[in-house]
Write a protein that holds these residues in place. Sequence first.
Motif, PDB file in Angstrom:
ATOM      1  N   ALA A  11      -3.715 -22.642 -12.613  1.00  0.00           N
ATOM      2  CA  ALA A  11      -4.285 -21.667 -13.537  1.00  0.00           C
ATOM      3  C   ALA A  11      -3.190 -20.703 -13.993  1.00  0.00           C
ATOM      4  O   ALA A  11      -2.191 -20.502 -13.289  1.00  0.00           O
ATOM      5  N   PRO A  12      -3.345 -20.118 -15.163  1.00  0.00           N
ATOM      6  CA  PRO A  12      -2.313 -19.216 -15.678  1.00  0.00           C
ATOM      7  C   PRO A  12      -2.069 -18.029 -14.760  1.00  0.00           C
ATOM      8  O   PRO A  12      -2.967 -17.581 -14.035  1.00  0.00           O
ATOM      9  N   ALA A  13      -0.845 -17.534 -14.768  1.00  0.00           N
ATOM     10  CA  ALA A  13      -0.512 -16.315 -14.028  1.00  0.00           C
ATOM     11  C   ALA A  13      -1.292 -15.149 -14.630  1.00  0.00           C
ATOM     12  O   ALA A  13      -1.585 -15.127 -15.826  1.00  0.00           O
ATOM     13  N   THR A  14      -1.648 -14.198 -13.797  1.00  0.00           N
ATOM     14  CA  THR A  14      -2.437 -13.064 -14.269  1.00  0.00           C
ATOM     15  C   THR A  14      -1.654 -11.758 -14.268  1.00  0.00           C
ATOM     16  O   THR A  14      -2.095 -10.772 -14.850  1.00  0.00           O
ATOM     17  N   ARG A  15      -0.494 -11.753 -13.597  1.00  0.00           N
ATOM     18  CA  ARG A  15       0.217 -10.487 -13.439  1.00  0.00           C
ATOM     19  C   ARG A  15       1.728 -10.699 -13.507  1.00  0.00           C
ATOM     20  O   ARG A  15       2.251 -11.693 -12.994  1.00  0.00           O
ATOM     21  N   LEU A  16       2.408  -9.783 -14.155  1.00  0.00           N
ATOM     22  CA  LEU A  16       3.866  -9.771 -14.201  1.00  0.00           C
ATOM     23  C   LEU A  16       4.337  -8.434 -13.659  1.00  0.00           C
ATOM     24  O   LEU A  16       3.997  -7.379 -14.189  1.00  0.00           O
ATOM     25  N   THR A  17       5.115  -8.488 -12.581  1.00  0.00           N
ATOM     26  CA  THR A  17       5.621  -7.268 -11.954  1.00  0.00           C
ATOM     27  C   THR A  17       7.113  -7.124 -12.253  1.00  0.00           C
ATOM     28  O   THR A  17       7.880  -8.066 -12.063  1.00  0.00           O
ATOM     29  N   LEU A  18       7.491  -5.952 -12.705  1.00  0.00           N
ATOM     30  CA  LEU A  18       8.886  -5.659 -13.015  1.00  0.00           C
ATOM     31  C   LEU A  18       9.508  -4.975 -11.804  1.00  0.00           C
ATOM     32  O   LEU A  18       9.131  -3.865 -11.443  1.00  0.00           O
ATOM     33  N   LEU A  19      10.444  -5.668 -11.168  1.00  0.00           N
ATOM     34  CA  LEU A  19      11.073  -5.136  -9.972  1.00  0.00           C
ATOM     35  C   LEU A  19      12.224  -4.208 -10.328  1.00  0.00           C
ATOM     36  O   LEU A  19      12.888  -4.386 -11.348  1.00  0.00           O
TER      37      LEU A  19
ATOM     38  N   GLU B 259       3.140  -4.659 -14.985  1.00  0.00           N
ATOM     39  CA  GLU B 259       3.258  -3.395 -14.275  1.00  0.00           C
ATOM     40  C   GLU B 259       4.628  -3.279 -13.641  1.00  0.00           C
ATOM     41  O   GLU B 259       5.285  -4.278 -13.330  1.00  0.00           O
ATOM     42  N   ALA B 260       5.074  -2.050 -13.469  1.00  0.00           N
ATOM     43  CA  ALA B 260       6.333  -1.786 -12.783  1.00  0.00           C
ATOM     44  C   ALA B 260       6.053  -1.628 -11.290  1.00  0.00           C
ATOM     45  O   ALA B 260       5.093  -0.952 -10.904  1.00  0.00           O
ATOM     46  N   PHE B 261       6.849  -2.278 -10.465  1.00  0.00           N
ATOM     47  CA  PHE B 261       6.666  -2.190  -9.015  1.00  0.00           C
ATOM     48  C   PHE B 261       6.934  -0.764  -8.546  1.00  0.00           C
ATOM     49  O   PHE B 261       7.888  -0.114  -8.976  1.00  0.00           O
ATOM     50  N   SER B 262       6.071  -0.286  -7.665  1.00  0.00           N
ATOM     51  CA  SER B 262       6.221   1.069  -7.135  1.00  0.00           C
ATOM     52  C   SER B 262       6.267   1.025  -5.612  1.00  0.00           C
ATOM     53  O   SER B 262       5.313   0.587  -4.966  1.00  0.00           O
ATOM     54  N   LEU B 263       7.373   1.470  -5.050  1.00  0.00           N
ATOM     55  CA  LEU B 263       7.489   1.523  -3.586  1.00  0.00           C
ATOM     56  C   LEU B 263       6.464   2.474  -2.992  1.00  0.00           C
ATOM     57  O   LEU B 263       5.872   2.196  -1.949  1.00  0.00           O
ATOM     58  N   GLU B 264       6.252   3.605  -3.660  1.00  0.00           N
ATOM     59  CA  GLU B 264       5.339   4.610  -3.124  1.00  0.00           C
ATOM     60  C   GLU B 264       3.906   4.106  -3.048  1.00  0.00           C
ATOM     61  O   GLU B 264       3.123   4.556  -2.218  1.00  0.00           O
ATOM     62  N   ARG B 265       3.544   3.135  -3.898  1.00  0.00           N
ATOM     63  CA  ARG B 265       2.191   2.595  -3.871  1.00  0.00           C
ATOM     64  C   ARG B 265       2.001   1.600  -2.731  1.00  0.00           C
ATOM     65  O   ARG B 265       0.884   1.381  -2.263  1.00  0.00           O
ATOM     66  N   CYS B 266       3.101   1.003  -2.287  1.00  0.00           N
ATOM     67  CA  CYS B 266       3.023  -0.024  -1.243  1.00  0.00           C
ATOM     68  C   CYS B 266       3.354   0.508   0.145  1.00  0.00           C
ATOM     69  O   CYS B 266       2.940  -0.078   1.149  1.00  0.00           O
ATOM     70  N   PHE B 267       4.121   1.584   0.205  1.00  0.00           N
ATOM     71  CA  PHE B 267       4.558   2.118   1.499  1.00  0.00           C
ATOM     72  C   PHE B 267       4.377   3.623   1.527  1.00  0.00           C
ATOM     73  O   PHE B 267       4.423   4.287   0.488  1.00  0.00           O
ATOM     74  N   GLU B 268       4.177   4.143   2.726  1.00  0.00           N
ATOM     75  CA  GLU B 268       4.042   5.588   2.894  1.00  0.00           C
ATOM     76  C   GLU B 268       5.392   6.178   3.286  1.00  0.00           C
ATOM     77  O   GLU B 268       6.057   5.684   4.203  1.00  0.00           O
TER      78      GLU B 268
ATOM     79  N   ALA C 188      17.509  -1.580  -3.693  1.00  0.00           N
ATOM     80  CA  ALA C 188      17.942  -2.061  -2.383  1.00  0.00           C
ATOM     81  C   ALA C 188      16.795  -2.062  -1.383  1.00  0.00           C
ATOM     82  O   ALA C 188      16.655  -2.997  -0.581  1.00  0.00           O
ATOM     83  N   LEU C 189      15.947  -1.040  -1.422  1.00  0.00           N
ATOM     84  CA  LEU C 189      14.817  -0.968  -0.493  1.00  0.00           C
ATOM     85  C   LEU C 189      13.799  -2.069  -0.769  1.00  0.00           C
ATOM     86  O   LEU C 189      13.240  -2.655   0.160  1.00  0.00           O
ATOM     87  N   THR C 190      13.568  -2.368  -2.038  1.00  0.00           N
ATOM     88  CA  THR C 190      12.633  -3.439  -2.398  1.00  0.00           C
ATOM     89  C   THR C 190      13.134  -4.782  -1.882  1.00  0.00           C
ATOM     90  O   THR C 190      12.377  -5.581  -1.314  1.00  0.00           O
ATOM     91  N   LEU C 191      14.411  -5.048  -2.063  1.00  0.00           N
ATOM     92  CA  LEU C 191      14.992  -6.296  -1.585  1.00  0.00           C
ATOM     93  C   LEU C 191      14.934  -6.378  -0.068  1.00  0.00           C
ATOM     94  O   LEU C 191      14.625  -7.428   0.507  1.00  0.00           O
ATOM     95  N   ALA C 192      15.201  -5.260   0.605  1.00  0.00           N
ATOM     96  CA  ALA C 192      15.163  -5.238   2.066  1.00  0.00           C
ATOM     97  C   ALA C 192      13.752  -5.501   2.587  1.00  0.00           C
ATOM     98  O   ALA C 192      13.556  -6.245   3.559  1.00  0.00           O
ATOM     99  N   CYS C 193      12.750  -4.918   1.941  1.00  0.00           N
ATOM    100  CA  CYS C 193      11.359  -5.136   2.358  1.00  0.00           C
ATOM    101  C   CYS C 193      10.961  -6.599   2.147  1.00  0.00           C
ATOM    102  O   CYS C 193      10.311  -7.207   3.006  1.00  0.00           O
ATOM    103  N   GLY C 194      11.371  -7.162   1.016  1.00  0.00           N
ATOM    104  CA  GLY C 194      11.064  -8.568   0.759  1.00  0.00           C
ATOM    105  C   GLY C 194      11.714  -9.480   1.780  1.00  0.00           C
ATOM    106  O   GLY C 194      11.109 -10.455   2.244  1.00  0.00           O
ATOM    107  N   ALA C 195      12.957  -9.162   2.150  1.00  0.00           N
ATOM    108  CA  ALA C 195      13.654  -9.976   3.142  1.00  0.00           C
ATOM    109  C   ALA C 195      12.979  -9.893   4.502  1.00  0.00           C
ATOM    110  O   ALA C 195      12.914 -10.880   5.248  1.00  0.00           O
ATOM    111  N   ALA C 196      12.429  -8.720   4.822  1.00  0.00           N
ATOM    112  CA  ALA C 196      11.817  -8.522   6.134  1.00  0.00           C
ATOM    113  C   ALA C 196      10.516  -9.301   6.293  1.00  0.00           C
ATOM    114  O   ALA C 196      10.199  -9.782   7.383  1.00  0.00           O
ATOM    115  N   ILE C 197       9.770  -9.459   5.203  1.00  0.00           N
ATOM    116  CA  ILE C 197       8.463 -10.112   5.321  1.00  0.00           C
ATOM    117  C   ILE C 197       8.467 -11.561   4.848  1.00  0.00           C
ATOM    118  O   ILE C 197       7.467 -12.253   4.973  1.00  0.00           O
TER     119      ILE C 197
END
Length: 226
Positions: free
Chosen positions: A142-150, A173-182, A194-203
């Motif tokens: 099925a078609p993609a529904t969301r495009l996130t700008l990192l 939408e633009a990716f927001s660290l504050e919306r995903c992490f406290e 750098a923080l976004t890449l580090a979080c992605g690498a961790a999970i």
Amino acid sequence: MNAAITDKLVAQRDVFGDTLVELIDKDDRVYVLDGDLANSTKADKVSKVRPAHFLEMGIAESTTAGAMIRIDSKSSLLTLSSEGRLFLARPLRIDAALMDQAADRALASTEPAGPEITALLEPLLLDIQRSLDYYESEYGRAPATRLTLLPGSIDLAPLVPALTEALRPLRVEAFSLERCFEFDSAPPTREHAALTLACGAAIADDRTFGAGLIPKRMRVDSGSFG
């Protein structure tokens, strides 16, 4: 419907939203169930004037595809994933300086989704559309529904209006660290990439996303995230 006759061209989605409001006014048994596309379909007109008749159902994120883009002066990448698995990862041959110029103009413009901005984004739009079409045809999905700008060396957030208009009904939408992490205090903007890449690498999980997209220095040797 009671829509006035006019010589002015009106977008069909605006007519759709106005008609929904009229239907609710005529019959209070009418409700709108939205799948996270109210802004694209203009069903959000109901949410503004008849909120009790607007139900946001969201989308089944686990079964839909999401695209992500990161544009950097050295390299740019688009990924498409669904159900926790990476289906597509391809480099974008995009002039980063041109995208930076488009973002600056969009930020300063009173029409961030205007034709001038869209023209600058044409190479990126073509690359995105080719990737989306390939994903659907090659994998039968099925078609993609969301495009996130990192976040990257180029801030793409000002381009959200133009990309949204050009890629409807895809939600951008633009990716927001504050919306995903406290955070006790929000990290500086220059550190978001750098923080976004580090979080992605961790999970990330080799069985789904694979280690190929993760810089070697960031791969987890053992243990888990959290």
